[in-house]
Write an enzyme that holds these catalytic residues in place. Sequence first.
Site, PDB file in Angstrom:
ATOM      1  N   GLU A  53      50.998  33.126  42.618  1.00 54.14           N
ATOM      2  CA  GLU A  53      50.791  31.750  43.081  1.00 54.14           C
ATOM      3  C   GLU A  53      50.117  31.797  44.436  1.00 54.14           C
ATOM      4  OE1 GLU A  53      54.110  28.964  43.094  1.00 54.14           O
ATOM      5  OE2 GLU A  53      52.606  27.392  43.325  1.00 54.14           O
ATOM      6  N   GLU A 378      56.997  22.240  36.767  1.00 54.48           N
ATOM      7  CA  GLU A 378      58.430  21.924  36.758  1.00 54.48           C
ATOM      8  C   GLU A 378      58.683  20.455  36.453  1.00 54.48           C
ATOM      9  OE1 GLU A 378      59.918  23.572  40.441  1.00 54.48           O
ATOM     10  OE2 GLU A 378      60.356  25.474  39.454  1.00 54.48           O
TER      11      GLU A 378
END
Length: 672
Positions: A53, A378
């Site tokens: 990331e 998420e």
Amino acid sequence: MNGRKIILAIGLVSAILLVNSLSRGGAVTATITVQADKPGAKISPTMWGIFFEDINFGADGGLYAELVKNRSFEFPNPMMGWSKIPPGSTAGLIEILDQDPFNDVNPHYLRIKVTRDGEDFGVSNEGFRGMGIRQGEDYAFSAQVRAVQGRPALRIELVANNGHKLTTARLNRFTKQWEKHSVTLRAATTELKARLNIYVEGPGAIDIDMVSLFPEKTWKNRPNGLRADLVQMLADLKPGFIKFPGGFLTEGRRLDNRYQWKMTVGDLAERKLMINAFNKFRPRPTPDYFQSYGLGFFEYFQLCEDLGAEPQPVLNCGMAAQFSGEMAPLNQLGPYIQDALDLIEFANGPITSPWGKKRAEMGHPQPFNLKTIRLGNEQVGPHYVERYEQFARVLKAKHPEIKLIAGTGPEPAGNNFKFAWNKLRELKADILDEHAHKQPDWFFSNVTRYDTYDRNGPKVMAGEYAAHSEPGLINPNNRSNLECALSEAAFLTGLERNADVVVMSCYAPLFAHVDAWQWTPDLIWFDNLNAYGTPSYYVQQMFSCSRGDVVLPLDVHTSHTPRLYASAVRDNQTGEIILKTVNPLKAPVETHINLSGARVTSSAKAIILTGSKLTDENSFEAPKNIFPVEEFVRNVSTSFNYSFRPYSVTVLRLSAETTSASETSKIRLSEQ
Ligand code: AHR
């Protein structure tokens, strides 16, 4: 008593029993029985992967080797990272302009005008918390330059933090047109926090844009390449896949700053600068965190290919970070779904297709062999499921060969998690990604989590996990210590034993710059020249480099709690039985190991990671304080004793012999 108190009470009683037992001289003992002749599930080649990331300066300032920050003057404050030199000088003027730019996508550029000849005047770039420069190595300086007035030259210097000059070069003969000018600089000494100075010599003015300084020694010596030492750390993990470019990063705080892969491919100068979602991340905001996209989707795919890892791109699902409440209406998801279709074409399509052609133009006519896509990050609840459903309907119809990974939210339990599982199971999602940023006790108590998972539902990806030494999701005091690594290793034995359900896993986050991080814990810490792996890094490596091909059933009986954790696999190529164990106790565990149905040679190799205190860590000063060491193990047979060290993760590689060669081949064939 609530659940947590009960767990604490059980832990306390166990600890008292253990201390009593040890003080009475009673050794901790265990028996492990591996059924070597009853191979179970195949282990997916993607079982142990990595999740890159762009957080903590992971890309710009990290893996992407560019040393100039804000090279195209597109940050909202276009002089961020730059300063006039000498400070306060009145020998000239600097100005940010955008008329008649080098390119329209990133239109800003810098004009430097010298009004008093004979005096030093120019600008300095501070790099990403400095620039890492190595003695004797070459650095490629380049910039787009045009002469606006007179015939000025440029003097380029690398200087140390203390102002000491490391090297100098000159560029001249600029025309009225934008042109790329380059020169190579070789540094006389090594410097962790150097700067780049650019002086304009002679009366006149120049315009300058896309100012770049790259080490020539990048990974595979590629121009516009990646930091070789950091890629090597990834290569040493032998990842089965690379998930990229992020989680929250891909969501964006708002939809207009979500990650859009099309902005990251093609000509470097035309990759439009974007704010990084972690720029404003509390409690450690990083106002100079932007994405140049110099490391874009082409480079990510190339990295996967270099490391023999499957690419796993994460795509925005039409929802920004859920706290923003912003999402594309269901009837306006078309462009988002089209991005996914085009990505498949970019990765796998023929060079006659528009996006396949783009890939070929960037230097890779061969397909990248994309097999999975992660949709969203998420996001939770009906909004996410509805959007997933629309993506899946189109993608499955057009590309049934691509597996889709769906999310289950930020928590590995609770209502949102259950809702996601129920709905996505009904929708027959291929793989569900579970996230767990939890304290070590969660990992120990979830070792058996997957033992009871439905064998007929979606497969599982443990797609973000990390043991946190401190409570709370975002706690800047988290340490990556031995206790965290032991708890993760115990959890990984549970993933491995359940390889029929769990097909992928990766720790998060991967990288952190020591001077520019937002989130801890992380797997690898780096500064501008060095990097080290945390104990968790070495746990990953121990599992990944001893993956094996099939699970072997095993039983573990321990005389004490907490217990010894274990899993076993067989490597079909070498025939080895590989036993992984985790001893979380301060005492050694004297273990009797039975390998039923196999004969093993009398020696074996043990790879052991251990330390004397649960708080032990690695650091720049002691990068291998907690580090796996190899040992030769004697007197191994189908029934032998082995002492597992206190606080240890051990991989025992046992060369298995069968009664005849034909039997070996029978076993191997039965697993094809
Ligand atoms: O791993 C860091 C962040 O944690 C990810 O971006 C996000 O998905 C998770 O909440």
